[in-house]
Motif scaffolding. Sequence first.
Motif, mmCIF file in Angstrom:
data_model
loop_
_atom_site.group_PDB
_atom_site.id
_atom_site.type_symbol
_atom_site.label_atom_id
_atom_site.label_comp_id
_atom_site.label_asym_id
_atom_site.label_seq_id
_atom_site.Cartn_x
_atom_site.Cartn_y
_atom_site.Cartn_z
ATOM 1 N N GLY A 8 -21.774 -132.213 83.673
ATOM 2 C CA GLY A 8 -21.325 -132.896 82.472
ATOM 3 C C GLY A 8 -21.520 -134.405 82.539
ATOM 4 N N GLU A 9 -20.529 -135.107 83.093
ATOM 5 C CA GLU A 9 -20.599 -136.577 83.147
ATOM 6 C C GLU A 9 -21.861 -137.032 83.877
ATOM 7 N N GLY A 10 -22.343 -136.223 84.805
ATOM 8 C CA GLY A 10 -23.542 -136.570 85.587
ATOM 9 C C GLY A 10 -24.810 -136.604 84.752
ATOM 10 N N ALA A 22 -17.114 -122.230 90.168
ATOM 11 C CA ALA A 22 -17.800 -122.817 89.020
ATOM 12 C C ALA A 22 -16.808 -123.686 88.255
ATOM 13 N N ASP A 23 -17.121 -124.970 88.168
ATOM 14 C CA ASP A 23 -16.312 -125.869 87.342
ATOM 15 C C ASP A 23 -16.880 -125.808 85.925
ATOM 16 N N GLU A 24 -16.239 -124.974 85.103
ATOM 17 C CA GLU A 24 -16.681 -124.762 83.712
ATOM 18 C C GLU A 24 -15.827 -125.577 82.741
ATOM 19 N N ILE A 25 -15.235 -126.649 83.240
ATOM 20 C CA ILE A 25 -14.323 -127.441 82.408
ATOM 21 C C ILE A 25 -15.039 -128.010 81.192
ATOM 22 N N GLN A 26 -16.264 -128.496 81.384
ATOM 23 C CA GLN A 26 -17.004 -129.038 80.238
ATOM 24 C C GLN A 26 -17.929 -127.992 79.612
ATOM 25 N N SER A 27 -18.500 -127.107 80.438
ATOM 26 C CA SER A 27 -19.518 -126.168 79.947
ATOM 27 C C SER A 27 -18.934 -124.880 79.384
ATOM 28 N N ALA A 73 -10.761 -126.009 81.228
ATOM 29 C CA ALA A 73 -9.847 -126.970 80.575
ATOM 30 C C ALA A 73 -10.477 -127.302 79.221
ATOM 31 N N LYS A 74 -10.387 -128.544 78.782
ATOM 32 C CA LYS A 74 -11.057 -129.044 77.580
ATOM 33 C C LYS A 74 -11.026 -128.059 76.402
ATOM 34 N N GLY A 75 -12.117 -127.338 76.151
ATOM 35 C CA GLY A 75 -12.232 -126.489 74.969
ATOM 36 C C GLY A 75 -11.230 -125.353 74.888
ATOM 37 N N SER A 90 -4.483 -130.439 83.355
ATOM 38 C CA SER A 90 -5.732 -131.185 83.185
ATOM 39 C C SER A 90 -6.819 -130.547 84.029
ATOM 40 N N GLY A 91 -8.049 -130.912 83.703
ATOM 41 C CA GLY A 91 -9.172 -130.403 84.463
ATOM 42 C C GLY A 91 -9.083 -130.770 85.935
ATOM 43 N N ALA A 92 -8.747 -132.022 86.192
ATOM 44 C CA ALA A 92 -8.659 -132.469 87.588
ATOM 45 C C ALA A 92 -7.637 -131.637 88.353
ATOM 46 N N GLU A 93 -6.525 -131.342 87.696
ATOM 47 C CA GLU A 93 -5.476 -130.559 88.358
ATOM 48 C C GLU A 93 -5.971 -129.139 88.646
ATOM 49 N N VAL A 140 -19.409 -126.311 91.912
ATOM 50 C CA VAL A 140 -20.544 -126.789 91.122
ATOM 51 C C VAL A 140 -20.274 -126.597 89.629
ATOM 52 N N GLU A 141 -20.741 -127.567 88.846
ATOM 53 C CA GLU A 141 -20.725 -127.422 87.387
ATOM 54 C C GLU A 141 -22.006 -126.672 86.996
ATOM 55 N N PRO A 142 -21.913 -125.532 86.331
ATOM 56 C CA PRO A 142 -23.120 -124.762 85.974
ATOM 57 C C PRO A 142 -24.090 -125.578 85.115
ATOM 58 N N ALA A 147 -22.149 -134.868 90.600
ATOM 59 C CA ALA A 147 -20.987 -134.048 90.211
ATOM 60 C C ALA A 147 -19.882 -134.909 89.618
ATOM 61 N N TYR A 148 -19.148 -134.326 88.671
ATOM 62 C CA TYR A 148 -17.904 -134.930 88.192
ATOM 63 C C TYR A 148 -16.828 -133.863 88.206
ATOM 64 N N HIS A 149 -15.731 -134.148 88.905
ATOM 65 C CA HIS A 149 -14.652 -133.162 88.948
ATOM 66 C C HIS A 149 -13.284 -133.760 88.640
ATOM 67 N N GLY A 150 -13.199 -135.079 88.372
ATOM 68 C CA GLY A 150 -11.907 -135.642 87.984
ATOM 69 C C GLY A 150 -11.623 -136.980 88.636
ATOM 70 N N ARG A 151 -10.403 -137.479 88.403
ATOM 71 C CA ARG A 151 -10.018 -138.837 88.799
ATOM 72 C C ARG A 151 -8.817 -138.885 89.735
ATOM 73 N N THR A 152 -8.270 -137.744 90.143
ATOM 74 C CA THR A 152 -7.188 -137.764 91.131
ATOM 75 C C THR A 152 -7.803 -138.032 92.498
HETATM 76 N N1 PLZ Z 1 -14.588 -131.244 85.686
HETATM 77 C C1 PLZ Z 1 -16.803 -130.727 84.773
HETATM 78 O O1 PLZ Z 1 -16.164 -132.632 82.767
HETATM 79 C C2 PLZ Z 1 -13.661 -134.070 82.622
HETATM 80 C C3 PLZ Z 1 -13.901 -137.076 81.892
HETATM 81 C C4 PLZ Z 1 -13.624 -138.231 81.013
HETATM 82 P P1 PLZ Z 1 -9.699 -133.855 83.111
HETATM 83 N N2 PLZ Z 1 -14.740 -134.774 82.023
HETATM 84 C C5 PLZ Z 1 -14.393 -135.878 81.143
HETATM 85 C C6 PLZ Z 1 -13.148 -139.412 81.810
HETATM 86 O O2 PLZ Z 1 -13.810 -140.450 81.745
HETATM 87 O O3 PLZ Z 1 -12.115 -139.298 82.482
HETATM 88 C C7 PLZ Z 1 -13.998 -133.052 83.676
HETATM 89 C C8 PLZ Z 1 -15.237 -132.383 83.707
HETATM 90 C C9 PLZ Z 1 -15.492 -131.473 84.731
HETATM 91 C C10 PLZ Z 1 -13.393 -131.852 85.677
HETATM 92 C C11 PLZ Z 1 -13.055 -132.764 84.686
HETATM 93 C C12 PLZ Z 1 -11.703 -133.399 84.719
HETATM 94 O O4 PLZ Z 1 -10.948 -132.980 83.623
HETATM 95 O O5 PLZ Z 1 -9.025 -132.965 82.108
HETATM 96 O O6 PLZ Z 1 -10.261 -135.119 82.533
HETATM 97 O O7 PLZ Z 1 -8.855 -134.104 84.321
#
Ligand code: PLZ
Length: 443
Positions: free
Chosen positions: A229-231, A257-262, A286-288, A124-127, A224-226, A151-156
């Motif tokens: 995303g969620e922000g 660079a957190d390119e998980i969304q971008s 991650a993601k795409g 996952s992105g957070a991982e 940093v997210e270039p 910033a958004y980087h995950g939920r862990t």
């Molecule tokens: N870094 C830049 O956009 C995930 C979150 C959705 P995971 N964004 C969507 C939600 O509500 O949980 C994201 C991101 C950036 C990290 C993450 C985290 O990626 O695959 O959701 O862990």
Amino acid sequence: MTVPQVRLLKTAIPGPASNALHARKSAAVAGGVGTTLPVYVQRAGGGILVDVDGNQLIDFGSGIAVTSVGNSAPRVVEAVQRQVADFTHTCFTVTPYEPYVAVAEKLNALTPGSHEKRSALFNSGAEAVENAVKIARAATGRPAVVVFDHAYHGRTNLTMALTAKVMPYKQGFGPFANEIYRVPMAYPFRWPTGPENCAAEAFAQFVEQVHAQVGESNVAAVIVEPIQGEGGFIVPAPGFLARVAEWCAAHGILFVADEIQSGFCRTGDWFASSFEGVVPDLVTTAKGIAGGLPLAAVTGRADLMDAVHAGGLGGTYGGNPVACAAALAVIETMEAEDLAGAARRIEAVMKPRLEQLAEKYAAIGDVRGRGAMLAIELVEPGTLTPDAGLTNALTAACHREGLVTLTAGTYGNVLRFLPPLVIGEDLLSEGLDILEGAFTAHA
Ligand code: PLZ
């Protein structure tokens, strides 16, 4: 693709079959797992989601920037089916396999910079972000991590600490990991002295705050997210990221660079960092990357990645062979169909339409983003006061008409658009018509 590329409404949205499933969901699934639009999907392909009532919705969300190649993209389906029949799992750190190595090779080649690189794969992105921090700390011997407002980087636990927004992501879930420091983002629309001063002033504040409150020699990494995303799809003021990256290099701090969304063609190039001429030390993806299969990665300078002792990175499923097969098919699709070019074409269609809407409706304070990662920020006309109510009303109106849109933003006042990169131009225009209709009715 087998799903007809047309919008079709057979029932109200959501329809009776979705409503029945939603009642089962509420009784069986933990309440903390939210739902943006309680339409239960049965099939999907291209730019269309088919629900259990037979409705066909236009997809401007891509499952949050994941199905960039389209849902069940032909190459992905074929690759996954082949791999799942060959073997499903061994654990790469027990008995390895070629697709993991091939994904690492691709990531090393595609991420910015021609230097020698290594990759490690996760679920996952957070991982991935967690592991980027582990690698940065191990490689530098320093503890601190600097992140930005919005910033958004995950939920862990560690990535909650890196994430800015308290509700819903952090509320009640502390205590959080320590040695995380937050600095202002160069957010042009909300910069107090105007967008023209944003890059220089935000950089000066960044330098001053890190120097005074953390100390350069204590900082392992700036993450940093270039494009955030969620922000709220905040595009940092031009030049800001390059200055931060240069300053990091001068102080032995890793630029992550957190390119998980971008990433992965979303913004019209493989990675959004490229638009700012930035070559990150580490990149998280991650993601795409895998068309919906769970896969994530950290890619970076070989000397940094190899600083971690053997056995220090891993996990049971990280780089699962089925997910790796999907990723290789995604990359092949993106190359063969020039999906970076497709993202630029989506921008060329969507951005002028959004800008026209902004001329007409003073509630649209800002139109921004890049490629197929576009957004509008809604405010009370003539002010910077966020209008989350209007954002929610517009979103609900789009959903009722069978257009899946998402919101974002620290203040919940951003409508964001993330269509699959393979979406047809007719669906794109129809989606924009629906958005325009929502404005006519609500703004
Ligand atoms: N870094 C830049 O956009 C995930 C979150 C959705 P995971 N964004 C969507 C939600 O509500 O949980 C994201 C991101 C950036 C990290 C993450 C985290 O990626 O695959 O959701 O862990």
